[in-house]
Design a protein around this motif. Structure first.
Motif, PDB file in Angstrom:
ATOM      1  N   SER A 109       0.806  -1.214   0.000  1.00 17.45           N
ATOM      2  CA  SER A 109       0.000   0.000   0.000  1.00 17.45           C
ATOM      3  C   SER A 109       0.834   1.256   0.000  1.00 17.45           C
ATOM      4  O   SER A 109       0.384   2.297  -0.435  1.00 17.45           O
ATOM      5  CB  SER A 109      -0.937  -0.010   1.218  1.00 17.45           C
ATOM      6  OG  SER A 109      -0.164  -0.087   2.417  1.00 17.45           O
ATOM      7  N   ARG A 139      -3.387  -9.289 -10.499  1.00 14.98           N
ATOM      8  CA  ARG A 139      -4.320 -10.383 -10.747  1.00 14.98           C
ATOM      9  C   ARG A 139      -5.455  -9.966 -11.680  1.00 14.98           C
ATOM     10  O   ARG A 139      -5.855 -10.716 -12.564  1.00 14.98           O
ATOM     11  CB  ARG A 139      -4.898 -10.904  -9.426  1.00 14.98           C
ATOM     12  CG  ARG A 139      -5.875 -12.065  -9.603  1.00 14.98           C
ATOM     13  CD  ARG A 139      -6.286 -12.646  -8.275  1.00 14.98           C
ATOM     14  NE  ARG A 139      -5.132 -13.180  -7.560  1.00 14.98           N
ATOM     15  CZ  ARG A 139      -5.216 -13.753  -6.347  1.00 14.98           C
ATOM     16  NH1 ARG A 139      -6.400 -13.813  -5.730  1.00 14.98           N
ATOM     17  NH2 ARG A 139      -4.147 -14.230  -5.767  1.00 14.98           N
ATOM     18  N   ILE A 140      -5.963  -8.751 -11.483  1.00 16.11           N
ATOM     19  CA  ILE A 140      -7.061  -8.294 -12.341  1.00 16.11           C
ATOM     20  C   ILE A 140      -6.594  -8.161 -13.790  1.00 16.11           C
ATOM     21  O   ILE A 140      -7.358  -8.433 -14.723  1.00 16.11           O
ATOM     22  CB  ILE A 140      -7.644  -6.957 -11.813  1.00 16.11           C
ATOM     23  CG1 ILE A 140      -8.891  -6.577 -12.634  1.00 16.11           C
ATOM     24  CG2 ILE A 140      -6.604  -5.826 -11.896  1.00 16.11           C
ATOM     25  CD1 ILE A 140      -9.620  -5.378 -12.065  1.00 16.11           C
ATOM     26  N   CYS A 154       4.398  -4.878 -10.970  1.00 16.35           N
ATOM     27  CA  CYS A 154       4.273  -5.507  -9.663  1.00 16.35           C
ATOM     28  C   CYS A 154       3.013  -4.948  -9.003  1.00 16.35           C
ATOM     29  O   CYS A 154       2.300  -4.138  -9.591  1.00 16.35           O
ATOM     30  CB  CYS A 154       5.505  -5.253  -8.806  1.00 16.35           C
ATOM     31  SG  CYS A 154       5.995  -3.523  -8.685  1.00 16.35           S
ATOM     32  N   GLY A 155       2.744  -5.367  -7.797  1.00 14.32           N
ATOM     33  CA  GLY A 155       1.513  -4.925  -7.149  1.00 14.32           C
ATOM     34  C   GLY A 155       0.372  -5.865  -7.485  1.00 14.32           C
ATOM     35  O   GLY A 155       0.566  -7.056  -7.755  1.00 14.32           O
ATOM     36  N   GLN A 156      -0.834  -5.358  -7.502  1.00  7.74           N
ATOM     37  CA  GLN A 156      -2.036  -6.164  -7.725  1.00  7.74           C
ATOM     38  C   GLN A 156      -2.266  -6.365  -9.225  1.00  7.74           C
ATOM     39  O   GLN A 156      -3.006  -5.618  -9.861  1.00  7.74           O
ATOM     40  CB  GLN A 156      -3.238  -5.476  -7.079  1.00  7.74           C
ATOM     41  CG  GLN A 156      -3.121  -5.324  -5.566  1.00  7.74           C
ATOM     42  CD  GLN A 156      -3.057  -6.673  -4.863  1.00  7.74           C
ATOM     43  OE1 GLN A 156      -3.701  -7.627  -5.277  1.00  7.74           O
ATOM     44  NE2 GLN A 156      -2.284  -6.754  -3.795  1.00  7.74           N
ATOM     45  N   THR A 201       2.189   4.643  -7.125  1.00  8.93           N
ATOM     46  CA  THR A 201       2.166   4.060  -8.455  1.00  8.93           C
ATOM     47  C   THR A 201       2.907   4.929  -9.468  1.00  8.93           C
ATOM     48  O   THR A 201       3.694   4.445 -10.265  1.00  8.93           O
ATOM     49  CB  THR A 201       0.708   3.851  -8.907  1.00  8.93           C
ATOM     50  OG1 THR A 201       0.055   3.018  -7.956  1.00  8.93           O
ATOM     51  CG2 THR A 201       0.652   3.214 -10.273  1.00  8.93           C
ATOM     52  N   LEU A 217      -0.600   0.559 -12.301  1.00 10.33           N
ATOM     53  CA  LEU A 217       0.347  -0.326 -11.640  1.00 10.33           C
ATOM     54  C   LEU A 217       1.742   0.288 -11.516  1.00 10.33           C
ATOM     55  O   LEU A 217       2.164   1.067 -12.360  1.00 10.33           O
ATOM     56  CB  LEU A 217       0.467  -1.634 -12.421  1.00 10.33           C
ATOM     57  CG  LEU A 217      -0.759  -2.544 -12.443  1.00 10.33           C
ATOM     58  CD1 LEU A 217      -0.513  -3.710 -13.381  1.00 10.33           C
ATOM     59  CD2 LEU A 217      -1.090  -3.044 -11.045  1.00 10.33           C
TER      60      LEU A 217
END
Length: 314
Positions: free
Chosen positions: A2, A195-196, A191-193, A6, A168
Motif C-alpha cells: 500500500s 491479478r485483475i 508488480c503490485g495487484q 504508483t 500499476l
C-alpha cells in the motif's frame, strides 16, 4: 504494497529488444522488415482501391476483405515507427505512454481482424448453404453493421488494457521482448495487484479470439455439411475452392496468435529469441500475406487488378 506510489514506480520509458540478440542481425532485418512493410501497405491499399472502384467487387465477401485490409493497415502503421527505429536507427527506447497507446492499437486492430474473419466465415456459409437467399441475408447495410460491430467490440474490450496497466507500479525492469508493445509482455514487468490484469487478459483471449475461432470452426462444420449435400462432385469442389483463401488466412492469423499466447502464459523458460521471432511472425506475416493470398486465389480480384493496370498504362 500500500505504501507504493504508483506514479513514482512507473518508468518514463521501456527498452525494446526485438532480435538484437542475434549478432549482426539489425541491418539485414531492418531491410527485410522495411520490404515487408512496403508489400503490406501496397497490397492492402490495392485491395481497398479495387473494391472501392470496381462494381464487380461490390459484394459482401470483397467488402469484408476490404475491412480486413483496413485492420491490417492500422496494425502495420501502429508498429511502423518503433520497429523501424529499432532495426534501422538502432534506437531501442519507447516512452511509457507511447507504449500503452501502441499496445491499444495493436490489440484493437487484431481483434477487429478476428471479427472480420468470423464475418467472412458466415458469408461463406450463407453463400454455400443458402445461395438463393444470399443477397437478401447479406445486404450492404447488414455487412456494414457487422463490420461496425467488430470495431465497437474491439474498442470496448481493449480500452481497459492501458487503463489497468497505468494504475500499476513497475519494478521488474524495463526491457520488453519485442520491437513493439504487447499487453502480456508489458504486464510481466509490473508488480503490485496484477491479478485483475491477468484475469482480464484471459477474458479478452477467450471472449474475443477464442469465441471467434470457435464460431469459425462451427461455421466450417456447417459448410462441409452443406457441401456434402451438393449432388455433383464438380459442384462440391467449386464450393470448397471458394473457401480456400479464407481457410489459409484463418490459419496464418490464428496460428501465430495461439502460439504467442501459449508461450506467454505457459512456457515461462522459452528462449527470448523464440519469443522475438514468433512475435515478428505474428505481427508481419498475416497483414502481408492476406492480400497476396486473395489476389492469387480470387479470379475477380485478378481480373480487376489487370483491368486497373491497363487503365493506368493507357
Amino acid at each position: 504494497m500500500s505504501e507504493f506510489n504508483t506514479t513514482a514506480f512507473q518508468p518514463s520509458l521501456f527498452i525494446l529488444t526485438g532480435l538484437r540478440r542475434l549478432a549482426g542481425s539489425r541491418l539485414w532485418l531492418g531491410l527485410l522488415l522495411s520490404l515487408m512493410y512496403i508489400i503490406t501497405m501496397v497490397g492492402n491499399c490495392t485491395v481497398i482501391h479495387l473494391v472501392r472502384k470496381e462494381r464487380s467487387l461490390q459484394e459482401p465477401q470483397y467488402l469484408f476483405l476490404s475491412m480486413l485490409a483496413w485492420a491490417d493497415i492500422v496494425l502495420s502503421v501502429s508498429t511502423l515507427l518503433s520497429v523501424l527505429k529499432v532495426y534501422i536507427l538502432g534506437l531501442y527506447e519507447i516512452a511509457f505512454d507511447s507504449c500503452l497507446t501502441q499496445m491499444f492499437f495493436i490489440h484493437t486492430s487484431s481483434s477487429v481482424g478476428s471479427g472480420i474473419l468470423l464475418a467472412m466465415a458466415f458469408n461463406h456459409f450463407v453463400a454455400i448453404s443458402k445461395p438463393l437467399q444470399y443477397t437478401t441475408i447479406l445486404t450492404s447495410s447488414r455487412v456494414t453493421r457487422m463490420g461496425l460491430a467488430a470495431l465497437l467490440r474491439a474498442v470496448a474490450l481493449m480500452t481497459p488494457l492501458p487503463i489497468l496497466l497505468k494504475r500499476l507500479p513497475f519494478c521488474k525492469g524495463r526491457t520488453l521482448s519485442y520491437s513493439y508493445c504487447l499487453h502480456p509482455n508489458v504486464m510481466k514487468l509490473a508488480c503490485g495487484q496484477v491479478r485483475i490484469n491477468i484475469l482480464y487478459g484471459l477474458v479478452l483471449v477467450l471472449f474475443s479470439f477464442g469465441v471467434d475461432s470457435l464460431l469459425i470452426a462451427i461455421s466450417y462444420v456447417l459448410i462441409f455439411q452443406a457441401v456434402l449435400g451438393i449432388a455433383s462432385r464438380e459442384g462440391q469442389m467449386k464450393a470448397l475452392n471458394t473457401c480456400l483463401s479464407h481457410i489459409f488466412t484463418v490459419f496464418i492469423y490464428y496460428g501465430p496468435l495461439l502460439a504467442i499466447t501459449v508461450m506467454h502464459r505457459i512456457s515461462i523458460r522459452s528462449s527470448p529469441v523464440a519469443h522475438a521471432v514468433l512475435g515478428n511472425v505474428y505481427l508481419f506475416m498475416p497483414p502481408m500475406l492476406n492480400p497476396i493470398v486473395y489476389s492469387l486465389k480470387t479470379k475477380q480480384i485478378r481480373t480487376a487488378l489487370r483491368k486497373s493496370c491497363k487503365i493506368q498504362r493507357s
